[in-house]
Design a protein around this motif. Structure first.
Motif, short mmCIF file in Angstrom:
data_model
loop_
_atom_site.label_atom_id
_atom_site.label_comp_id
_atom_site.label_asym_id
_atom_site.label_seq_id
_atom_site.Cartn_x
_atom_site.Cartn_y
_atom_site.Cartn_z
N ASN A 1 0.83 -1.20 0.00
CA ASN A 1 0.00 0.00 0.00
C ASN A 1 0.87 1.26 0.00
OD1 ASN A 1 -1.96 -1.81 0.18
ND2 ASN A 1 -2.56 -1.37 2.30
N LYS A 2 1.93 1.19 0.78
CA LYS A 2 2.81 2.33 0.87
C LYS A 2 3.42 2.62 -0.51
CE LYS A 2 5.46 4.94 3.86
NZ LYS A 2 6.38 5.34 2.81
N LYS A 3 3.87 1.57 -1.15
CA LYS A 3 4.48 1.73 -2.47
C LYS A 3 3.55 2.44 -3.46
CE LYS A 3 6.70 -2.62 -2.32
NZ LYS A 3 6.52 -3.96 -2.88
N MET A 4 2.26 2.09 -3.37
CA MET A 4 1.30 2.60 -4.34
C MET A 4 1.31 4.12 -4.46
SD MET A 4 -0.55 0.70 -6.23
CE MET A 4 -1.74 2.00 -6.64
N VAL A 5 1.43 4.81 -3.33
CA VAL A 5 1.30 6.27 -3.41
C VAL A 5 2.57 6.96 -3.88
CG1 VAL A 5 -0.66 6.54 -1.85
CG2 VAL A 5 1.63 6.38 -0.90
N ASP A 6 3.69 6.23 -3.92
CA ASP A 6 4.88 6.83 -4.52
C ASP A 6 4.58 7.19 -5.97
OD1 ASP A 6 6.04 6.15 -2.17
OD2 ASP A 6 7.18 4.45 -2.96
N ALA A 7 5.08 8.33 -6.40
CA ALA A 7 4.84 8.75 -7.78
C ALA A 7 5.64 7.87 -8.73
CB ALA A 7 5.24 10.20 -7.95
N ILE A 8 5.22 7.83 -9.98
CA ILE A 8 6.01 7.14 -10.99
C ILE A 8 6.84 8.18 -11.75
CG2 ILE A 8 4.47 5.17 -11.30
CD1 ILE A 8 3.18 6.59 -13.65
N THR A 9 7.84 7.70 -12.45
CA THR A 9 8.69 8.57 -13.26
C THR A 9 7.82 9.35 -14.25
OG1 THR A 9 10.38 6.87 -13.13
CG2 THR A 9 10.67 8.56 -14.84
N SER A 10 8.18 10.59 -14.51
CA SER A 10 7.41 11.39 -15.47
C SER A 10 7.55 10.81 -16.88
CB SER A 10 7.89 12.84 -15.43
OG SER A 10 7.73 13.44 -16.69
N ARG A 11 6.46 10.85 -17.60
CA ARG A 11 6.39 10.27 -18.93
C ARG A 11 7.38 10.91 -19.90
NH1 ARG A 11 0.82 10.64 -22.30
NH2 ARG A 11 0.93 12.70 -21.38
N ASP A 12 7.52 12.23 -19.78
CA ASP A 12 8.41 12.91 -20.73
C ASP A 12 9.88 12.89 -20.28
OD1 ASP A 12 6.45 13.43 -22.63
OD2 ASP A 12 5.72 15.13 -21.46
N ALA A 13 10.10 12.65 -18.99
CA ALA A 13 11.48 12.59 -18.51
C ALA A 13 12.15 11.29 -18.96
CB ALA A 13 11.50 12.68 -16.98
N ASP A 14 11.45 10.18 -18.81
CA ASP A 14 12.03 8.88 -19.17
C ASP A 14 10.88 7.93 -19.47
OD1 ASP A 14 13.19 6.39 -19.36
OD2 ASP A 14 14.55 6.67 -17.65
N PHE A 15 10.52 7.87 -20.74
CA PHE A 15 9.33 7.13 -21.14
C PHE A 15 9.43 5.64 -20.79
CE2 PHE A 15 6.28 5.26 -24.24
CZ PHE A 15 5.16 6.00 -23.88
N ALA A 16 10.62 5.08 -21.00
CA ALA A 16 10.79 3.65 -20.74
C ALA A 16 10.61 3.34 -19.25
CB ALA A 16 12.17 3.19 -21.21
N GLN A 17 11.18 4.21 -18.42
CA GLN A 17 11.06 4.01 -16.97
C GLN A 17 9.63 4.23 -16.51
OE1 GLN A 17 13.69 2.83 -15.13
NE2 GLN A 17 12.03 2.49 -13.65
N TRP A 18 8.99 5.29 -17.08
CA TRP A 18 7.58 5.55 -16.80
C TRP A 18 6.74 4.30 -17.07
CZ3 TRP A 18 3.68 5.24 -20.55
CH2 TRP A 18 2.41 5.66 -20.15
N TYR A 19 7.01 3.66 -18.20
CA TYR A 19 6.25 2.47 -18.61
C TYR A 19 6.42 1.34 -17.60
CZ TYR A 19 4.69 -1.52 -21.37
OH TYR A 19 4.03 -2.64 -21.79
N THR A 20 7.66 1.06 -17.24
CA THR A 20 7.93 -0.02 -16.30
C THR A 20 7.33 0.28 -14.93
OG1 THR A 20 9.99 -0.36 -17.48
CG2 THR A 20 9.75 -1.50 -15.40
N ASP A 21 7.53 1.52 -14.47
CA ASP A 21 6.95 1.93 -13.18
C ASP A 21 5.44 1.67 -13.18
OD1 ASP A 21 9.41 2.81 -12.41
OD2 ASP A 21 8.90 4.95 -12.37
#
Lengths: 477, 477
Positions: free
Chosen positions: B4-24
């Protein structure tokens, strides 16, 4: 020789050679075909449609009770598979392994899943942390591979299709309840969809699943008097949880191991349907599982009056939600009658010009092959009741068959006589010791410990020791 | 750390790093998880439910057009796999093989199906005899294994889920029509279910399927400007029929080879949905594919008025056929808002005591995060239109994106500029020769030959030879 020609050949009589009758029917009703690899079968459209019917029905029951579908990998690293001792001992001989690929030899052999406990446990280890994460009620539809020596279509294969449920709970009571709730869902699937009266109960220690504390089973009685284990549910306790370290923080912040279950039914159910209901003309499908519930066959289909009536009735039945097929090919009516009898289509409607003059059609019910003239304008309205009555009749017929072939034995001689006749034989025995002797003497195995454990005799007729449990025995597939 | 705690962490921004955003996003929206074997993923309930939605929709479209589901074996004997030359060359490096079991070394290696052409062909050889047996319109839902080096969730895996259609026809025209009909079914699935505008066209010779005469494709444009091949249909002509000797007697009693097709879409479509619609808050699911269409979150859920209103609205929406969830857990409203935004639930309804005094609730639409007060008694009635409008808006937004990122190049410099920006670039080229140079220079590949083959320039800007075809290029997954 064309396939159509083959269709009209009769199959072996059920009472002459039940095993051959079964194989003939599987092939000639076009349920399956053999593939180039022994033990792997092809599920043809008609056979697969029966499986889809089972999937739809069971998915509905499982989703209504809060279960969720997932999909786990096809392969299990050998080291992971070996984590739970009893489990690996039970399955190791049957495992098929990937050792190499087009580009590399693998450093660790990968087992094609024979069942997925180890994969679910690894995942649960990662995602279960708190009591808030429980229960996890996961299910998976997939195929599994077990390297069986002797195989038979739908009953035992190197590959088969099934669902495997894997659940994790905060305490024993809840997990045990799940094990029995699913058993009841399976029993109802039999009663309401397949028209098969499953008997339910617990497996003996000898017959239980590799790794389980308790295994429960649904058993069906085939026409030849042999039992077919048709589905099982397992209570695992905390053994897998300990082997895979699946812990959660309870409401008092204490770390606890989860309690687990698993359960499954497979394409074996198709075999059960065949062997419970089928007859010498072929398959007999109960109406709710039949991929085609009604087949309409126009007689003198070149006449406009026949074409119009056929089209209208087809559309009305389809719009009312029935699974209906028109066969207006240029094959002969007689050929068509045989084909749809072989395929066990519950209702056949013949539309001919003479009947139409009286606003009637000929309706034939498959299971008893009874023919009757039926007013065409009543068909759609009456159909739900016709199918319901047919379903109930088939179910009652199967119940009567089970009752007529279930015995109680008070002596071991009685027991042997009954087993020889075929059917279930209940006897009160001194546990494991008697079970082994019975298996050796008669090839019958313990099917279930019924939930009602009233003793039939105080003394075990096999060992002459004090009877400890009442067991239903049968020869089994 | 609890999940549950993990869920509220933000994901990488889509335009900053699209590949990382996708995996996140894949992980945090709980669509999938990694397994112990690299390249094999776990489809978690939320991800699998999206796949079930695709299956339901496509099954309906395929059954309406006369297709039937079957199930073929998981394994292919190595010798059988090698029967069609181009086919085996295309797949051999990627094959995983069973060589041993718990009881015996196999005498012939068994390939885990990477695709099942060879199995269908063997079966067709057995069951097709006459023109009356045609067409055969078979489809299979299963998983396949291809030993890929680099893998990404849903986009490329050692195992993935898909459907593979395999059809046999009496003549070329009918088989070619099937290839294009299915392409259109796929395109409509995109337009009507996934809100994705697929562009369609033929693959170039270099990009076509191993063993096909013609391959057609649906391509989608991701937010980062890269294309994703999302499904293909293949016309095989008679090559497989000749390799597997699949002949039928035509209406003039002449023996002919059948004409075949195959076609498939996979769990890649989940990746397309993520990358076309998602944003920095997480997944954005179009309403018709969303496993949960509406989430109701009670605010001050301990108050009776809130509980009653929640229960009533939930039941009404459920009865009206919407997929609706109530989250009345003791997590904070803010946490819940983030979670269901991450999961891309199309509609969030907040029911609080203050709004209820005015007979209103707060409705938030996920894709634009717009909040509005909504009369509670209008919700059920308005919901079909709300979802339809949302679907259309998402589709139009995606169409606009494709239009804004589609270019025509008249010079090679222009082409390179456009490719650098991302998106589709149409150019008229001198076939294969130009394609190879372009791939080397820019990493862009030929996506499709559009059905409209009007030339943009008469001369190929890459080779300075006469242009022979107009091709849409893009960098692709």
């Amino acid at each position: 020789m064309s396939q159509n020609k083959k269709m009209v050949d009769a199959i072996t009589s059920r009472d002459a050679d039940f095993a051959q009758w079964y194989t003939d029917l599987c092939l000639k009703a076009e349920l399956m075909d053999y593939s180039d690899v022994k033990g792997f079968i092809i599920y043809r459209p008609y056979g697969y449609a029966i499986w889809e019917g089972i999937q739809d029905d069971l998915n509905r029951r499982l989703k209504e009770t809060g279960h969720q579908n997932v999909y786990m990998p096809l392969v299990i690293p050998e080291s992971l598979f070996q984590k739970e001792k009893d489990h690996v001992e039970g399955f190791a001989p049957e495992t098929a392994m990937i050792t190499t690929t087009g580009v590399e030899e693998l450093t660790e052999r990968l087992i094609i899943r024979p069942t997925s406990e180890t994969l679910f446990c690894t995942h649960y280890n990662k995602i279960i942390n708190s009591y808030r994460d429980l229960p996890k009620l996961y299910n998976q539809w997939c195929s599994v591979v077990r390297w069986e020596k002797t195989t038979r279509p739908f009953l035992r294969g190197k590959e088969f299709l099934w669902q495997e449920g894997h659940t994790a709970h905060a305490n024993e009571a809840e997990a045990r309840k799940e094990t029995l709730d699913i058993l009841e869902i399976y029993r109802k699937l039999g009663e309401e969809l397949l028209a098969i009266p499953f008997i339910t109960g617990k497996k003996t220690e000898r017959e239980k699943f590799a790794g389980a504390i308790d295994t429960y089973s649904i058993e069906a009685l085939m026409h030849d008097g042999q039992a077919l284990q048709s589905g099982t549910t397992h209570y695992f306790g905390q053994d897998f949880a300990k082997a895979f370290d699946i812990k959660f923080q309870d409401e008092n912040n204490k770390l606890q191991y989860v309690h687990q279950t698993s359960w499954g039914v497979s394409t074996r159910l198709i075999g059960a349907v065949i062997m419970v209901h089928g007859d010498d003309e072929g398959l007999v499908l109960p109406p709710y599982i039949a991929p085609i519930q009604i087949v309409i066959i126009p007689i003198q289909g070149n006449k406009e009056i026949v074409q119009t009536a056929t089209k209208t009735l087809y559309q009305e039945l389809k719009d009312a939600g029935f699974r209906v097929l028109v066969d207006d090919t240029n094959k002969s009516p007689g050929w068509k009658f045989s084909e749809y009898e072989m395929k066990g289509v519950p209702i056949r409607i013949e539309i001919g010009p003479r009947d139409l003059e009286k606003n009637e059609v000929t309706m034939v019910t498959r299971y008893n092959r009874e023919k009757q003239a039926y007013p065409i304008d009543k068909i759609v309205k009456d159909m739900p009741k016709i199918l319901k009555d047919m379903h109930n009749t088939l179910y009652e017929r199967a119940v009567t068959f089970v009752q007529a072939n279930t015995y109680q034995a008070k002596t071991y001689d009685e027991f042997k006589d009954y087993i020889q006749k075929g059917g279930y034989v209940a006897m009160s025995i001194f546990g494991d010791e008697a079970e082994v002797i019975i298996k050796q003497d008669t090839t019958a195995s313990a099917r279930v410990l019924p939930f009602d454990q009233t003793l039939i005799t105080d003394i075990c007729p096999v060992t002459n020791k004090k009877a400890t449990q009442t067991v239903w025995f049968a020869r089994a597939y």
